[in-house]
Enzyme design. Sequence first.
Site, mmCIF file in Angstrom:
data_model
loop_
_atom_site.group_PDB
_atom_site.id
_atom_site.type_symbol
_atom_site.label_atom_id
_atom_site.label_comp_id
_atom_site.label_asym_id
_atom_site.label_seq_id
_atom_site.Cartn_x
_atom_site.Cartn_y
_atom_site.Cartn_z
ATOM 1 N N SER A 43 8.415 4.063 -4.058
ATOM 2 C CA SER A 43 8.309 5.302 -4.845
ATOM 3 C C SER A 43 9.040 5.242 -6.180
ATOM 4 O O SER A 43 9.518 6.257 -6.680
ATOM 5 C CB SER A 43 8.809 6.499 -4.025
ATOM 6 O OG SER A 43 8.043 6.649 -2.853
ATOM 7 N N GLY A 62 7.224 -2.028 -3.897
ATOM 8 C CA GLY A 62 7.172 -1.238 -2.669
ATOM 9 C C GLY A 62 6.081 -0.173 -2.692
ATOM 10 O O GLY A 62 5.451 0.093 -3.726
ATOM 11 N N HIS A 63 5.908 0.464 -1.552
ATOM 12 C CA HIS A 63 4.856 1.464 -1.378
ATOM 13 C C HIS A 63 5.097 2.679 -2.272
ATOM 14 O O HIS A 63 6.229 3.057 -2.520
ATOM 15 C CB HIS A 63 4.749 1.890 0.080
ATOM 16 C CG HIS A 63 6.003 2.489 0.628
ATOM 17 N ND1 HIS A 63 7.108 1.750 0.970
ATOM 18 C CD2 HIS A 63 6.342 3.775 0.895
ATOM 19 C CE1 HIS A 63 8.042 2.537 1.423
ATOM 20 N NE2 HIS A 63 7.615 3.778 1.393
ATOM 21 N N ASN A 64 4.017 3.224 -2.773
ATOM 22 C CA ASN A 64 4.025 4.461 -3.573
ATOM 23 C C ASN A 64 4.546 4.284 -4.992
ATOM 24 O O ASN A 64 4.655 5.266 -5.738
ATOM 25 C CB ASN A 64 4.846 5.572 -2.887
ATOM 26 C CG ASN A 64 4.260 6.009 -1.571
ATOM 27 O OD1 ASN A 64 3.080 5.786 -1.323
ATOM 28 N ND2 ASN A 64 5.060 6.617 -0.726
ATOM 29 N N SER A 102 0.829 -1.209 0.000
ATOM 30 C CA SER A 102 0.000 0.000 0.000
ATOM 31 C C SER A 102 0.860 1.254 0.000
ATOM 32 O O SER A 102 1.952 1.270 0.572
ATOM 33 C CB SER A 102 -0.875 0.020 1.254
ATOM 34 O OG SER A 102 -1.899 -0.925 1.132
#
Lengths: 363, 363, 363
Positions: free
Chosen positions: B278, B258-260, B237
């Site tokens: 990211s 990974g997140h973002n 998330s």
Amino acid sequence: MRYTVAEIARALEAEAVGDAGAVVTGLAEPAQAGADDLALASSPKYADTLAAGAAQAALLWEGADWQALGLRAAILPKRPRFAMSRLTTMADPGHGFGNGVHPSASVDPTAKLGDDVTIAAGAVIGPEAEIGAGSIIGPLSFVGWQAVLGPNAFLREHVSIGARVRIGANFICNPGVRIGGDGFSFVTPEKSGVENVRETLGEQGDAGGQPWARIASLGAVVIGDDVEIGTNTAIDSGTIRPTQVGNRTKIDNLVHIGHNCIIGEDNLICGQVGLAGSVTVGNFVVMAGQVGVSDNLSIGNNVVLAAACKVMSSVKDGKVMLGYPANEMKTNLDMYKNTKRLPRILRDVAELKKAVLKSDGSD
Amino acid sequence: MRYTVAEIARALEAEAVGDAGAVVTGLAEPAQAGADDLALASSPKYADTLAAGAAQAALLWEGADWQALGLRAAILPKRPRFAMSRLTTMADPGHGFGNGVHPSASVDPTAKLGDDVTIAAGAVIGPEAEIGAGSIIGPLSFVGWQAVLGPNAFLREHVSIGARVRIGANFICNPGVRIGGDGFSFVTPEKSGVENVRETLGEQGDAGGQPWARIASLGAVVIGDDVEIGTNTAIDSGTIRPTQVGNRTKIDNLVHIGHNCIIGEDNLICGQVGLAGSVTVGNFVVMAGQVGVSDNLSIGNNVVLAAACKVMSSVKDGKVMLGYPANEMKTNLDMYKNTKRLPRILRDVAELKKAVLKSDGSD
Amino acid sequence: MRYTVAEIARALEAEAVGDAGAVVTGLAEPAQAGADDLALASSPKYADTLAAGAAQAALLWEGADWQALGLRAAILPKRPRFAMSRLTTMADPGHGFGNGVHPSASVDPTAKLGDDVTIAAGAVIGPEAEIGAGSIIGPLSFVGWQAVLGPNAFLREHVSIGARVRIGANFICNPGVRIGGDGFSFVTPEKSGVENVRETLGEQGDAGGQPWARIASLGAVVIGDDVEIGTNTAIDSGTIRPTQVGNRTKIDNLVHIGHNCIIGEDNLICGQVGLAGSVTVGNFVVMAGQVGVSDNLSIGNNVVLAAACKVMSSVKDGKVMLGYPANEMKTNLDMYKNTKRLPRILRDVAELKKAVLKSDGSD
């Protein structure tokens, strides 16, 4: 566990010395051992730590002077590390998954369960699945449509065995293993940029911008006898014929085995190894952790793929490989040593240029 | 499956030759084909193996001399590999997950199921989840609070769809996929040693000894239409806004996103790839197995990241990358070849030193 | 969430400016923020994007000119990134796993549940397991025989906690985590080819052709307080004593931690890291994504293992490592730069040979 020293020695085909009637109820590292534990001090380097614990009996090395170590009894196997196999099996208390079919399990009425099968809490057995006699299906595990498990399978919790997968005898399967996921097989309408890169070693040409169409995996997976598979490992189904894993091959955690791979017998495949699609592997191969093998390659018999090497061309029988790209270990170590010599080479070349060309070596 | 050769040819938009009324009931590799199978011999190199099997009908290549191969009927597609997409879909028997809501499934009363939805044995659907029409939720799979699945989702067994995740139409999801785990986002009270290492390329400074405080992930995940995700892959998330995966992107097994991250459309991401937090990825990108991309980088459109490369700076449109650290493939291959030339360079420099400096080259 | 700006500032120990009574109901990136959101613009580079959104309140940096940004209220923490920890926790709506024991869960009658424990739909709790007060066991998760979870554990869906695993307070565990799989420990009757390769750096000798015998893992896993573990990560049981993870260590997705590892406190271990068996890790260590560590090595305190490095010998306190094999980052970067200089060296050596030896440099 509760055994006499004599009983354990007999099981290990090892010599018992001292009071062979002494009873032990557990295994321990020497320094943590209690009075009823069998301390595991398999080489002289562990001998000193015996004094820190309370063990009266120990597994030692061949020819150890057990009396000088203050023990009441000892077992002296020829190869202590090998003795650990039988010994830890004798001491294993198991996982307490119960007996018979747990009321919360869901077994399709068309599934066939052999004698003395355990289906633990929350497990799901699909239609026409067959579970061999003596098998244990762990909590929340799943066996799919028409999948076949041989006798004495032991599945831990959260295991997935996909539809039509066939597995031999004595299968051991750790939590979260996935057998029979769909292979990663996609194709573009026209020749793709990746196909061009492979041919030219670097040029995509004008093939970009095409969507990927899915090729379904119809071939499932066939696994031999005495195979063990590690936690959260994934073995994908073959496209037309099954992906295969041979007898006695052992696979560690988080390994990825792509569709159509044919893995031979007696292999040892360590954690996070990845085999792309259609890789063929011989027998008695060892792959260390994080090794990668590109698609459609062949790995011979008795090969060792050392730590994290990335195999980008086929490997012949008996080779030991290392590096990215993988080379024979000796070659790889030479390349590494030579790279470490570069500062000296740079100095030498600068000095030579100064002497010969009257240049100072700067660009 | 049970089709005439004519029916299959029509579906593949390919030419049928010979007895187009012949019926086939399965697909097989040429050597293993039975009399009722359609043998798959997509290029001349497989032609010889047809004789080893019993097939009377085969899928061949354009212009193949099917009569010389002793066949009764054949299909001659323009791009046989592309024809496999439609053909394997036609032959796919599915997974036998049943119809409707299995009595052992647990569906929260506030969840909304579309028409013709299957919830297989042991599956759990959380509160206010929405499952699109025609979807199949596999055994022991989970759809969380307020998660939304579009029409025709197909989830295999043991899939996790976390709370508030939103997914488009025609989603295909292999066993053990996890969408919406918490992002790995931690922060120290003061500037950390890792922040210093990044700035200095190697020095931690005096920042050690700080504990890590957790940043919760509130952004969930948004996935487009026609996405397929492989076994045991994890997509985390986002922190504040969602992690995103674009339309028609295909992701293989054991991938870590990974997140973002913002992943574009029509990508192909192979086994065990890892994208740190990211990362932004364009469209029509291919990542080979075990590729890694460091956090906060940007990967352009039409990029190919080749086998196991480790991307440590952003990559522009159209590049083909290889190595650790990743460079353009041509550059990486040149570096490799030059390293292999080092023994010759060492010999040459030693010889030159001897000639010029009267030194023997030893340190 | 629903807080006044003053309430949030107080929780973050930060300065509130402007209308501190203003109420915010969500967090958002500046450009996406609605009128009731707190926009997160933690540094001047995000200031411009505030105008694109509708936020009236924002989290800014220390000394920011909030009035010039057109805001009604602002919060000015000293280290905005650190403030995100508390702030996202305040805003986290959770996963809606309910309260108490869900009727579809299966809890063994000999298990002990503390006060205020939630066992979500489809979860399975084994015999003699102990779940600490305030814990939440997510849907379809499993806690094994005699496993012990401390107070306030939060397990997401599909988690496996194996038999006899012991975990401290405030454990956070993402979907598909597996604690206590069997260690990958196999032994040959006589010395193996791999043992020979390690001694000779490349030669297997005549040890091939031996089958692998299994060593069972009896030691389970012990995990400290305040540990968080990422999606689909696997931590194997130790052989005789437990595998250990220290207090406050955070582990990301798809990580492999082999049997007998001893991981210290306050570590950060990123995605897809692999630690082979019996690795010892100190405190305050950071491992970047896809790092690998060979078996039986020791990693000191305050070490940074940078992106995808492969550690093949033990690492002392405070080192920053990079590469395959891993070297100190400065050494690795020098080796890389020197390899990039090879074309110039090749040209220089050819020129020197021409001048000195009257050779043209071709082989």
